[in-house]
Design a protein around this motif. Structure first.
Motif, PDB file in Angstrom:
ATOM      1  N   PRO A  79      -7.041   0.927  -5.354  1.00  0.00           N
ATOM      2  CA  PRO A  79      -7.443   2.222  -5.918  1.00  0.00           C
ATOM      3  C   PRO A  79      -6.853   3.382  -5.121  1.00  0.00           C
ATOM      4  O   PRO A  79      -6.804   3.349  -3.898  1.00  0.00           O
ATOM      5  N   GLY A  80      -6.394   4.379  -5.850  1.00  0.00           N
ATOM      6  CA  GLY A  80      -5.787   5.541  -5.203  1.00  0.00           C
ATOM      7  C   GLY A  80      -4.282   5.455  -5.093  1.00  0.00           C
ATOM      8  O   GLY A  80      -3.608   6.457  -4.866  1.00  0.00           O
ATOM      9  N   LEU A  81      -3.730   4.241  -5.267  1.00  0.00           N
ATOM     10  CA  LEU A  81      -2.278   4.060  -5.170  1.00  0.00           C
ATOM     11  C   LEU A  81      -1.640   4.394  -6.522  1.00  0.00           C
ATOM     12  O   LEU A  81      -2.240   4.176  -7.582  1.00  0.00           O
ATOM     13  N   SER A  82      -0.415   4.910  -6.486  1.00  0.00           N
ATOM     14  CA  SER A  82       0.267   5.280  -7.728  1.00  0.00           C
ATOM     15  C   SER A  82       1.616   4.584  -7.853  1.00  0.00           C
ATOM     16  O   SER A  82       2.338   4.411  -6.870  1.00  0.00           O
ATOM     17  N   VAL A  83       1.913   4.171  -9.081  1.00  0.00           N
ATOM     18  CA  VAL A  83       3.249   3.704  -9.449  1.00  0.00           C
ATOM     19  C   VAL A  83       3.694   4.557 -10.633  1.00  0.00           C
ATOM     20  O   VAL A  83       2.995   4.650 -11.646  1.00  0.00           O
ATOM     21  N   PHE A  84       4.835   5.198 -10.483  1.00  0.00           N
ATOM     22  CA  PHE A  84       5.370   6.062 -11.537  1.00  0.00           C
ATOM     23  C   PHE A  84       6.691   5.477 -12.023  1.00  0.00           C
ATOM     24  O   PHE A  84       7.594   5.220 -11.225  1.00  0.00           O
ATOM     25  N   ILE A  85       6.798   5.248 -13.327  1.00  0.00           N
ATOM     26  CA  ILE A  85       8.017   4.715 -13.933  1.00  0.00           C
ATOM     27  C   ILE A  85       8.608   5.782 -14.845  1.00  0.00           C
ATOM     28  O   ILE A  85       7.912   6.314 -15.717  1.00  0.00           O
ATOM     29  N   ALA A  86       9.874   6.086 -14.659  1.00  0.00           N
ATOM     30  CA  ALA A  86      10.534   7.089 -15.495  1.00  0.00           C
ATOM     31  C   ALA A  86      11.643   6.433 -16.314  1.00  0.00           C
ATOM     32  O   ALA A  86      12.617   5.943 -15.737  1.00  0.00           O
ATOM     33  N   PRO A  87      11.513   6.408 -17.639  1.00  0.00           N
ATOM     34  CA  PRO A  87      12.635   5.941 -18.452  1.00  0.00           C
ATOM     35  C   PRO A  87      13.889   6.779 -18.227  1.00  0.00           C
ATOM     36  O   PRO A  87      14.999   6.298 -18.370  1.00  0.00           O
ATOM     37  N   ASN A  88      13.683   8.039 -17.864  1.00  0.00           N
ATOM     38  CA  ASN A  88      14.812   8.917 -17.560  1.00  0.00           C
ATOM     39  C   ASN A  88      14.327  10.042 -16.654  1.00  0.00           C
ATOM     40  O   ASN A  88      13.254  10.608 -16.883  1.00  0.00           O
ATOM     41  N   PHE A  89      15.124  10.373 -15.639  1.00  0.00           N
ATOM     42  CA  PHE A  89      14.764  11.449 -14.713  1.00  0.00           C
ATOM     43  C   PHE A  89      15.441  12.770 -15.051  1.00  0.00           C
ATOM     44  O   PHE A  89      15.188  13.770 -14.390  1.00  0.00           O
ATOM     45  N   ALA A  90      16.320  12.783 -16.047  1.00  0.00           N
ATOM     46  CA  ALA A  90      16.996  14.033 -16.410  1.00  0.00           C
ATOM     47  C   ALA A  90      16.016  14.925 -17.167  1.00  0.00           C
ATOM     48  O   ALA A  90      15.498  14.542 -18.219  1.00  0.00           O
ATOM     49  N   ILE A  91      15.767  16.098 -16.658  1.00  0.00           N
ATOM     50  CA  ILE A  91      14.795  16.995 -17.283  1.00  0.00           C
ATOM     51  C   ILE A  91      15.230  17.369 -18.695  1.00  0.00           C
ATOM     52  O   ILE A  91      14.407  17.482 -19.612  1.00  0.00           O
ATOM     53  N   SER A  92      16.541  17.499 -18.929  1.00  0.00           N
ATOM     54  CA  SER A  92      17.036  17.810 -20.273  1.00  0.00           C
ATOM     55  C   SER A  92      16.652  16.714 -21.263  1.00  0.00           C
ATOM     56  O   SER A  92      16.252  16.994 -22.399  1.00  0.00           O
ATOM     57  N   THR A  93      16.748  15.461 -20.844  1.00  0.00           N
ATOM     58  CA  THR A  93      16.422  14.348 -21.722  1.00  0.00           C
ATOM     59  C   THR A  93      14.922  14.267 -21.977  1.00  0.00           C
ATOM     60  O   THR A  93      14.478  13.974 -23.093  1.00  0.00           O
ATOM     61  N   VAL A  94      14.131  14.520 -20.948  1.00  0.00           N
ATOM     62  CA  VAL A  94      12.674  14.514 -21.106  1.00  0.00           C
ATOM     63  C   VAL A  94      12.254  15.600 -22.099  1.00  0.00           C
ATOM     64  O   VAL A  94      11.401  15.377 -22.979  1.00  0.00           O
ATOM     65  N   GLY A 114       0.791  -1.224   0.000  1.00  0.00           N
ATOM     66  CA  GLY A 114       0.000   0.000   0.000  1.00  0.00           C
ATOM     67  C   GLY A 114       0.820   1.269   0.000  1.00  0.00           C
ATOM     68  O   GLY A 114       0.386   2.296   0.531  1.00  0.00           O
ATOM     69  N   VAL A 115       2.013   1.226  -0.624  1.00  0.00           N
ATOM     70  CA  VAL A 115       2.925   2.376  -0.653  1.00  0.00           C
ATOM     71  C   VAL A 115       3.047   2.893  -2.084  1.00  0.00           C
ATOM     72  O   VAL A 115       3.176   2.101  -3.029  1.00  0.00           O
ATOM     73  N   HIS A 116       3.001   4.211  -2.269  1.00  0.00           N
ATOM     74  CA  HIS A 116       3.262   4.806  -3.577  1.00  0.00           C
ATOM     75  C   HIS A 116       4.710   4.495  -3.994  1.00  0.00           C
ATOM     76  O   HIS A 116       5.619   4.481  -3.154  1.00  0.00           O
ATOM     77  N   VAL A 117       4.909   4.279  -5.302  1.00  0.00           N
ATOM     78  CA  VAL A 117       6.234   3.878  -5.784  1.00  0.00           C
ATOM     79  C   VAL A 117       6.690   4.784  -6.923  1.00  0.00           C
ATOM     80  O   VAL A 117       5.921   5.065  -7.851  1.00  0.00           O
ATOM     81  N   VAL A 118       7.945   5.205  -6.860  1.00  0.00           N
ATOM     82  CA  VAL A 118       8.628   5.894  -7.956  1.00  0.00           C
ATOM     83  C   VAL A 118       9.742   4.968  -8.426  1.00  0.00           C
ATOM     84  O   VAL A 118      10.605   4.583  -7.636  1.00  0.00           O
ATOM     85  N   VAL A 119       9.718   4.597  -9.707  1.00  0.00           N
ATOM     86  CA  VAL A 119      10.640   3.589 -10.232  1.00  0.00           C
ATOM     87  C   VAL A 119      11.626   4.217 -11.207  1.00  0.00           C
ATOM     88  O   VAL A 119      11.225   4.843 -12.196  1.00  0.00           O
ATOM     89  N   GLY A 120      12.916   4.011 -10.948  1.00  0.00           N
ATOM     90  CA  GLY A 120      13.948   4.475 -11.863  1.00  0.00           C
ATOM     91  C   GLY A 120      14.692   3.348 -12.539  1.00  0.00           C
ATOM     92  O   GLY A 120      15.487   3.576 -13.442  1.00  0.00           O
ATOM     93  N   THR A 121      14.431   2.110 -12.131  1.00  0.00           N
ATOM     94  CA  THR A 121      15.078   0.955 -12.742  1.00  0.00           C
ATOM     95  C   THR A 121      14.607   0.802 -14.176  1.00  0.00           C
ATOM     96  O   THR A 121      13.414   0.961 -14.469  1.00  0.00           O
ATOM     97  N   THR A 122      15.523   0.470 -15.088  1.00  0.00           N
ATOM     98  CA  THR A 122      15.161   0.301 -16.495  1.00  0.00           C
ATOM     99  C   THR A 122      14.780  -1.156 -16.771  1.00  0.00           C
ATOM    100  O   THR A 122      14.759  -1.987 -15.872  1.00  0.00           O
ATOM    101  N   GLY A 123      14.478  -1.438 -18.031  1.00  0.00           N
ATOM    102  CA  GLY A 123      14.156  -2.799 -18.425  1.00  0.00           C
ATOM    103  C   GLY A 123      12.677  -3.132 -18.365  1.00  0.00           C
ATOM    104  O   GLY A 123      12.296  -4.300 -18.456  1.00  0.00           O
ATOM    105  N   TRP A 124      11.818  -2.128 -18.244  1.00  0.00           N
ATOM    106  CA  TRP A 124      10.384  -2.371 -18.155  1.00  0.00           C
ATOM    107  C   TRP A 124       9.781  -2.570 -19.547  1.00  0.00           C
ATOM    108  O   TRP A 124      10.042  -1.802 -20.467  1.00  0.00           O
TER     109      TRP A 124
END
Length: 246
Positions: A96-111, A70-80
């Motif tokens: 319901p209400g829980l969030s999982v966020f996956i970022a292919p890249n966290f660098a704002i320049s790359t985004v 029941g914990v919100h998750v921020v994922v930076g690991t690749t390979g998804w």
């Protein structure tokens, strides 16, 4: 105050995340977990958001365990892959209400580079991607390059563009991995960190969009942004662009 736990805290990225959380306003470091340690120690009683920077082989099960807790998750690991994300989507239906966020890249320049490239893709006949990383990176092409390729292909398809021209005879040669019709090339070189070039071409002209992350600290503003936004968008979200004013 946001209580943040870090999985993979002793890894290259995890160490930076731990330092960033400790130095961030209105955040406190809750737990740090590494390989072989019990991830179920992370619960809603001690953690608001878990940041997951482990390895591709462990990331899915880590995320599933955190969702079950029941914990919100921020994922930076690749390979998804889409298949893995579908498993997480199914798990989230029970929370319901829980969030999982996956970022292919966290660098704002790359985004931003990917965002600009998606806008440019519909105006150029040719497009290719070159991603360049240090040789310790375990996956190739990078998750960022794959995500960019999908974005370019979607933009081209929406604009009704034909296939990218390429008459190369590849027997015994190399043209990189083809992702949704986009050639993606991976370079692994000592001294590099994380870099991406998106190349576009028309007759008589070329556009190159390049993003360079020279140090892993460049990813931390994006990580902290994702932590602050955790829970604002229920379910599975992919890509830091969703949290930027684009």
């Amino acid at each position: 105050m946001i209580r943040v736990s870090v999985i993979g805290a002793k890894g290259r990225m995890g160490q930076h995340v731990v330092a960033a959380v400790r130095n961030a306003k209105y955040m406190e470091l809750a737990l740090t977990i590494d390989a072989g340690e019990d991830i179920t120690a992370i619960t809603p009683e001690n953690t608001d958001v878990a940041v997951e920077f482990s390895v591709p082989s462990a990331s899915l099960e880590n995320v599933r365990a955190l969702v079950k807790s029941g914990v919100h998750v921020v994922v930076g690991t690749t390979g998804w892959t889409e298949e893995k994300m579908d498993i997480v989507r199914a798990d989230l239906k029970e929370h319901p209400g829980l969030s999982v966020f996956i970022a292919p890249n966290f660098a704002i320049s790359t985004v931003l580079a990917e965002y600009f490239a998606a806008q440019a893709a519909k105006y150029f006949e040719s497009a290719e991607i070159v991603e360049l990383h240090h040789p310790d990176k375990v996956d190739a092409p990078s998750g960022t390059a794959l995500h960019t390729a999908h974005a370019l292909a979607a933009a081209r398809q929406a604009a009704g563009m034909p296939n990218i021209p390429d008459n190369t005879q590849t027997d015994g040669g190399s043209r990189g991995q083809v992702v949704d019709g986009i050639h993606v090339h991976a370079v692994r070189l000592r001294g590099l960190n994380a870099h991406e070039e998106i190349l576009f071409g028309n007759a008589g002209e070329q556009l190159v969009i390049r993003a360079d992350s020279f140090d892993r600290t460049s990813f931390m503003p994006g990580v902290l942004l994702a932590v602050r936004k955790a829970g604002t968008r229920a379910g599975l979200s992919v890509g830091l662009d969703q949290y930027l004013d684009l």
